[in-house]
Motif scaffolding. Structure first.
Motif, PDB file in Angstrom:
ATOM      1  N   VAL A   3      26.642  27.062  18.429  1.00  0.00           N
ATOM      2  CA  VAL A   3      25.749  26.724  19.538  1.00  0.00           C
ATOM      3  C   VAL A   3      26.064  27.584  20.756  1.00  0.00           C
ATOM      4  O   VAL A   3      25.194  28.094  21.426  1.00  0.00           O
ATOM      5  CB  VAL A   3      25.871  25.231  19.927  1.00  0.00           C
ATOM      6  CG1 VAL A   3      25.148  24.970  21.236  1.00  0.00           C
ATOM      7  CG2 VAL A   3      25.257  24.377  18.847  1.00  0.00           C
ATOM      8  N   ARG A  31      16.961  36.841  15.842  1.00  0.00           N
ATOM      9  CA  ARG A  31      16.610  35.482  15.456  1.00  0.00           C
ATOM     10  C   ARG A  31      17.250  35.164  14.103  1.00  0.00           C
ATOM     11  O   ARG A  31      16.550  35.029  13.114  1.00  0.00           O
ATOM     12  CB  ARG A  31      15.083  35.338  15.346  1.00  0.00           C
ATOM     13  CG  ARG A  31      14.353  35.262  16.689  1.00  0.00           C
ATOM     14  CD  ARG A  31      14.450  33.870  17.276  1.00  0.00           C
ATOM     15  NE  ARG A  31      13.720  33.729  18.545  1.00  0.00           N
ATOM     16  CZ  ARG A  31      14.236  34.003  19.722  1.00  0.00           C
ATOM     17  NH1 ARG A  31      15.461  34.473  19.820  1.00  0.00           N
ATOM     18  NH2 ARG A  31      13.535  33.817  20.815  1.00  0.00           N
ATOM     19  N   SER A  33      18.510  32.923  11.307  1.00  0.00           N
ATOM     20  CA  SER A  33      17.912  31.611  11.028  1.00  0.00           C
ATOM     21  C   SER A  33      18.868  30.435  11.213  1.00  0.00           C
ATOM     22  O   SER A  33      18.441  29.299  11.301  1.00  0.00           O
ATOM     23  CB  SER A  33      17.336  31.601   9.607  1.00  0.00           C
ATOM     24  OG  SER A  33      18.368  31.804   8.658  1.00  0.00           O
ATOM     25  N   TYR A  34      20.188  30.713  11.307  1.00  0.00           N
ATOM     26  CA  TYR A  34      21.169  29.619  11.432  1.00  0.00           C
ATOM     27  C   TYR A  34      21.631  29.398  12.864  1.00  0.00           C
ATOM     28  O   TYR A  34      22.410  28.499  13.149  1.00  0.00           O
ATOM     29  CB  TYR A  34      22.416  29.918  10.574  1.00  0.00           C
ATOM     30  CG  TYR A  34      22.995  31.293  10.818  1.00  0.00           C
ATOM     31  CD1 TYR A  34      23.809  31.544  11.917  1.00  0.00           C
ATOM     32  CD2 TYR A  34      22.709  32.356   9.966  1.00  0.00           C
ATOM     33  CE1 TYR A  34      24.306  32.800  12.166  1.00  0.00           C
ATOM     34  CE2 TYR A  34      23.206  33.619  10.203  1.00  0.00           C
ATOM     35  CZ  TYR A  34      24.003  33.838  11.306  1.00  0.00           C
ATOM     36  OH  TYR A  34      24.485  35.098  11.548  1.00  0.00           O
ATOM     37  N   CYS A  35      21.177  30.263  13.782  1.00  0.00           N
ATOM     38  CA  CYS A  35      21.843  30.345  15.081  1.00  0.00           C
ATOM     39  C   CYS A  35      20.931  29.899  16.215  1.00  0.00           C
ATOM     40  O   CYS A  35      19.779  30.321  16.299  1.00  0.00           O
ATOM     41  CB  CYS A  35      22.278  31.788  15.308  1.00  0.00           C
ATOM     42  SG  CYS A  35      23.072  32.068  16.885  1.00  0.00           S
ATOM     43  N   SER A  36      21.471  29.066  17.117  1.00  0.00           N
ATOM     44  CA  SER A  36      20.660  28.585  18.231  1.00  0.00           C
ATOM     45  C   SER A  36      20.972  29.295  19.557  1.00  0.00           C
ATOM     46  O   SER A  36      20.483  28.903  20.607  1.00  0.00           O
ATOM     47  CB  SER A  36      20.814  27.069  18.403  1.00  0.00           C
ATOM     48  OG  SER A  36      22.168  26.727  18.455  1.00  0.00           O
ATOM     49  N   LEU A  39      17.978  30.475  21.692  1.00  0.00           N
ATOM     50  CA  LEU A  39      17.299  29.355  22.351  1.00  0.00           C
ATOM     51  C   LEU A  39      18.092  28.905  23.576  1.00  0.00           C
ATOM     52  O   LEU A  39      17.534  28.601  24.624  1.00  0.00           O
ATOM     53  CB  LEU A  39      17.147  28.199  21.364  1.00  0.00           C
ATOM     54  CG  LEU A  39      16.510  28.589  20.026  1.00  0.00           C
ATOM     55  CD1 LEU A  39      16.826  27.553  18.959  1.00  0.00           C
ATOM     56  CD2 LEU A  39      15.017  28.788  20.155  1.00  0.00           C
ATOM     57  N   ALA A  40      19.403  28.868  23.431  1.00  0.00           N
ATOM     58  CA  ALA A  40      20.255  28.383  24.523  1.00  0.00           C
ATOM     59  C   ALA A  40      20.466  29.436  25.605  1.00  0.00           C
ATOM     60  O   ALA A  40      20.489  29.136  26.794  1.00  0.00           O
ATOM     61  CB  ALA A  40      21.600  27.945  23.963  1.00  0.00           C
ATOM     62  N   ARG A 209      21.690  23.438  12.444  1.00  0.00           N
ATOM     63  CA  ARG A 209      21.294  23.196  13.833  1.00  0.00           C
ATOM     64  C   ARG A 209      19.828  22.763  13.841  1.00  0.00           C
ATOM     65  O   ARG A 209      18.976  23.522  13.383  1.00  0.00           O
ATOM     66  CB  ARG A 209      21.416  24.482  14.655  1.00  0.00           C
ATOM     67  CG  ARG A 209      22.777  25.142  14.561  1.00  0.00           C
ATOM     68  CD  ARG A 209      23.753  24.453  15.477  1.00  0.00           C
ATOM     69  NE  ARG A 209      25.077  25.061  15.397  1.00  0.00           N
ATOM     70  CZ  ARG A 209      26.192  24.360  15.396  1.00  0.00           C
ATOM     71  NH1 ARG A 209      26.154  23.040  15.433  1.00  0.00           N
ATOM     72  NH2 ARG A 209      27.367  24.956  15.351  1.00  0.00           N
ATOM     73  N   ASP A 211      17.381  22.836  15.779  1.00  0.00           N
ATOM     74  CA  ASP A 211      16.292  23.655  16.329  1.00  0.00           C
ATOM     75  C   ASP A 211      16.215  25.062  15.722  1.00  0.00           C
ATOM     76  O   ASP A 211      15.648  25.970  16.309  1.00  0.00           O
ATOM     77  CB  ASP A 211      16.442  23.743  17.853  1.00  0.00           C
ATOM     78  CG  ASP A 211      17.882  24.007  18.260  1.00  0.00           C
ATOM     79  OD1 ASP A 211      18.711  24.226  17.353  1.00  0.00           O
ATOM     80  OD2 ASP A 211      18.192  23.995  19.462  1.00  0.00           O
ATOM     81  N   THR A 212      16.819  25.245  14.530  1.00  0.00           N
ATOM     82  CA  THR A 212      16.788  26.568  13.897  1.00  0.00           C
ATOM     83  C   THR A 212      15.974  26.532  12.605  1.00  0.00           C
ATOM     84  O   THR A 212      15.789  25.471  11.998  1.00  0.00           O
ATOM     85  CB  THR A 212      18.220  27.029  13.546  1.00  0.00           C
ATOM     86  OG1 THR A 212      18.795  26.074  12.647  1.00  0.00           O
ATOM     87  CG2 THR A 212      19.093  27.142  14.785  1.00  0.00           C
ATOM     88  N   TYR A 215      17.474  25.060   9.309  1.00  0.00           N
ATOM     89  CA  TYR A 215      17.611  23.596   9.250  1.00  0.00           C
ATOM     90  C   TYR A 215      16.691  22.998   8.190  1.00  0.00           C
ATOM     91  O   TYR A 215      17.015  22.000   7.565  1.00  0.00           O
ATOM     92  CB  TYR A 215      17.282  23.012  10.631  1.00  0.00           C
ATOM     93  CG  TYR A 215      17.601  21.542  10.764  1.00  0.00           C
ATOM     94  CD1 TYR A 215      18.919  21.109  10.865  1.00  0.00           C
ATOM     95  CD2 TYR A 215      16.580  20.582  10.809  1.00  0.00           C
ATOM     96  CE1 TYR A 215      19.232  19.772  11.012  1.00  0.00           C
ATOM     97  CE2 TYR A 215      16.875  19.225  10.953  1.00  0.00           C
ATOM     98  CZ  TYR A 215      18.210  18.826  11.050  1.00  0.00           C
ATOM     99  OH  TYR A 215      18.517  17.499  11.191  1.00  0.00           O
TER     100      TYR A 215
END
Length: 308
Positions: A3, A31, A33-36, A39-40, A209, A211-212, A215
């Protein structure tokens, strides 16, 4: 914890104030696919070059002997700046405008390791240590992860680094148990780790996560399978480390002293090894040469070499 994106910088578990971090970049345009992180943290933003140099000089004036250049996605450094810059230019400026004895890169993506960057490693002040995340040795899984390289591309870059940078230490990140990772995919990862000259691995079980994209991916390997795979990679990590350490015993390595008590001093070498030596009068933060090295319990131990 993916995160915060801290996985993109090596874990200085014994990090002490002897080797300050200089954050030059934040955010990420990728982007995975496993990493937020995107977004953060938003898109990649860099600290202007002259400001980095100013900060580096400040660190140098405070008597430090090493600077670790860090970022969430360090390889994107400078691409967003009005006066466009990049990692190679950053290193050249650091070399030209500071006298700090050691400059270390925290982490680069494999497709950002340019010929130009590698040529700069000929300068001893640039630490012969690179951290380059692999994540998986399976092209199928790499594709699902949204990584921007194939395993073949990864191999060719690592071989190039090993050929160009003497005694280089190469660390990597591995994610185990990604959705859809079957026996064959894991075997490919294991085989690749065995073949490549890694000196250490940071290993993580896949963690979903909300929001990924990943998920919602089906076919997550079961807990028992993941545990077993983690054990295999942990064992490989031990073997890789030991192999590299054994290759160091006929060398003299310099450390920055980070720990000190009556019996011993300990610190980190240019090639990112923790080394311990019988106590000397060396102060914390100073650079000391260590020779007569031997491997004791996964640690290099030796004696302080007085300058001839």
């Amino acid at each position: 914890d993916m995160v915060t994106g801290e996985e993109t910088t090596p874990h200085y578990g014994y990090y002490s104030r002897s080797r300050p971090f200089l954050k030059v970049q934040d955010g990420c345009n990728f982007r995975c696919s496993y990493c937020s992180v995107p977004l953060a943290r938003g898109r990649s933003t860099s600290v202007p070059l002259d400001e980095v140099i100013k900060n580096a000089r400040q660190i140098e004036e405070n008597g430090y002997n090493e600077i670790v250049l860090t970022g969430i996605h360090l390889g994107m450094y400078g691409h967003d700046l009005h006066h466009r810059s990049d990692v190679a230019l950053l290193l050249r400026e650091m070399l030209g405008k500071t006298r700090i004895p050691r400059i270390r890169l925290s982490s680069l993506e494999v497709n950002e390791v340019t010929e130009e960057i590698l040529e700069l490693f000929a300068v001893a002040r640039i630490c012969n240590h690179l951290h380059i995340p692999l994540q998986s040795g399976s092209n199928k899984v790499l594709g699902k992860m949204g990584r921007k390289y194939t395993k073949e591309q990864f191999v060719s870059v690592i071989e190039k680094i090993a050929g160009m940078v003497p005694n280089v230490s190469i660390g990597t990140d591995i994610i185990v148990g990604f959705p859809g990772e079957d026996e064959h995919d894991f075997d490919e990862t294991e085989k690749l780790i065995r073949e490549l000259p890694f000196t250490y691995l940071h290993v993580f079980p896949y963690s979903p996560r909300p929001d990924t994209a990943a998920y919602h991916f089906p076919d997550r390997p079961g807990k028992d399978i993941v545990e077993k795979r983690l054990e295999i990679v942990a064992l490989l990590n031990k073997q890789k480390k030991n192999e590299y350490l054994k290759g160091q015993t006929d060398r003299v390595l310099d450390i920055i002293v980070e720990e000190k008590d009556g019996k011993y001093i300990a610190g980190t070498s240019r090639n990112y090894l923790k080394i311990r030596a019988a106590s000397s009068d060396a102060e914390k933060g100073t650079i000391v040469n260590i020779g007569s090295l031997s491997v004791i319990d996964d640690l290099l131990c030796g004696d302080v070499v007085k300058h001839p």
